[in-house]
Design an enzyme around this catalytic site. Structure first.
Site, PDB file in Angstrom:
ATOM      1  N   ILE A  74      -0.673   4.017  -1.523  1.00  0.00           N
ATOM      2  CA  ILE A  74      -0.173   5.163  -2.292  1.00  0.00           C
ATOM      3  C   ILE A  74       0.605   6.128  -1.392  1.00  0.00           C
ATOM      4  O   ILE A  74       1.452   6.888  -1.858  1.00  0.00           O
ATOM      5  CB  ILE A  74      -1.370   5.814  -3.029  1.00  0.00           C
ATOM      6  N   SER A  75       0.331   6.074  -0.110  1.00  0.00           N
ATOM      7  CA  SER A  75       0.987   6.989   0.841  1.00  0.00           C
ATOM      8  C   SER A  75       2.408   6.530   1.167  1.00  0.00           C
ATOM      9  O   SER A  75       2.622   5.408   1.638  1.00  0.00           O
ATOM     10  CB  SER A  75       0.137   7.054   2.124  1.00  0.00           C
TER      11      SER A  75
END
Ligand SMILES: N[C@@H](CCC(=O)N[C@@H](CS)C(=O)NCC(=O)O)C(=O)O
Length: 214
Positions: free
Chosen positions: A10-11
């Site tokens: 997600i980063s």
């Protein structure tokens, strides 16, 4: 020899490092550090990276973090040629400029837009933050008005880094119709090695942000 990337899909920065690794074609072991479960604060990870952030690279005991530093290191050490990180001084300077543009400006503006929605209970994106990001996207659009890729005629680690950032904001539903050069470049980026994997992480990021928006 083992090259391991501590990663959370997600980063954006983490995806930027992984996209660079995929482009350079270095075999890499991926270990997920789930930030939503605070796994970065585990004693074992703090020993590796006291700054407790992803991405973090472990190259046979050599530890380095900061996504763009990881990309430069991987390209220099494992690149089959210098296409992704040119050795020519001026070409490299341009790639570095674009990488710093991403790290100190574009990604910072994207984070300023998304962090309050994700973690601070905000329900809408404040206009000054929106305008600020659009101004910065305008600069990127200008860079792309003279070249196919962000630092010339070939994809480089500046593209992988900036694509990780831009794909995050696209997944939130950002309107980039005013930036035709970015639109064209985004289409080209879908052919980068690892783009699908990146886009799946960006989609999860976008969904996490959108579910908190009013
Ligand atoms: N400038 C860094 C940013 C790294 C960063 O902020 N990572 C975040 C995820 S996007 C993180 O690991 N946060 C968890 C923490 O700091 O505890 C890079 O490009 O690698």
């Amino acid at each position: 020899m083992s090259v391991k990337l501590y990663h959370f899909p997600i980063s954006g920065p983490s995806r930027g490092a992984l996209l660079a690794a995929r482009a350079i074609e270095v075999p890499i072991e991926v270990e997920i550090v789930n930030l939503f479960q605070k796994e970065q604060m585990k004693e074992s990870f703090l020993k590796i990276n006291p700054q407790h952030c992803v991405p973090t690279l472990d190259d046979d005991g050599f530890i380095i973090w900061e996504s763009r530093a990881i990309a430069c290191y991987l390209a220099d050490k494992y690149g089959k040629d210098d296409q992704y990180y040119p050795k020519d001084l001026k070409k490299r300077a341009l790639v570095n400029q674009r990488l710093h543009f991403d790290g100190s400006s574009l990604y910072v503006k994207i984070r300023a837009v998304c962090f309050p929605i994700l973690f601070l209970g905000e329900k809408e994106i404040k206009k000054p933050l929106k305008d600020d990001l659009n101004t910065t996207l305008g600069f990127l659009d200008q860079f792309l008005s003279n070249s196919k890729w962000v630092a010339g005629d070939h994809p480089t680690i500046a593209d992988t880094s900036i694509y990780a950032s831009v794909s995050s904001i696209l997944a939130v539903g950002w309107d980039i119709s005013g930036f035709p050069n970015i639109e064209r470049w985004v289409k080209s980026c879908s052919a980068l090695p690892g783009a699908e994997e990146n886009d799946a992480g960006a989609k999860a990021f976008g969904e996490a942000v959108k579910k908190n928006l009013a």
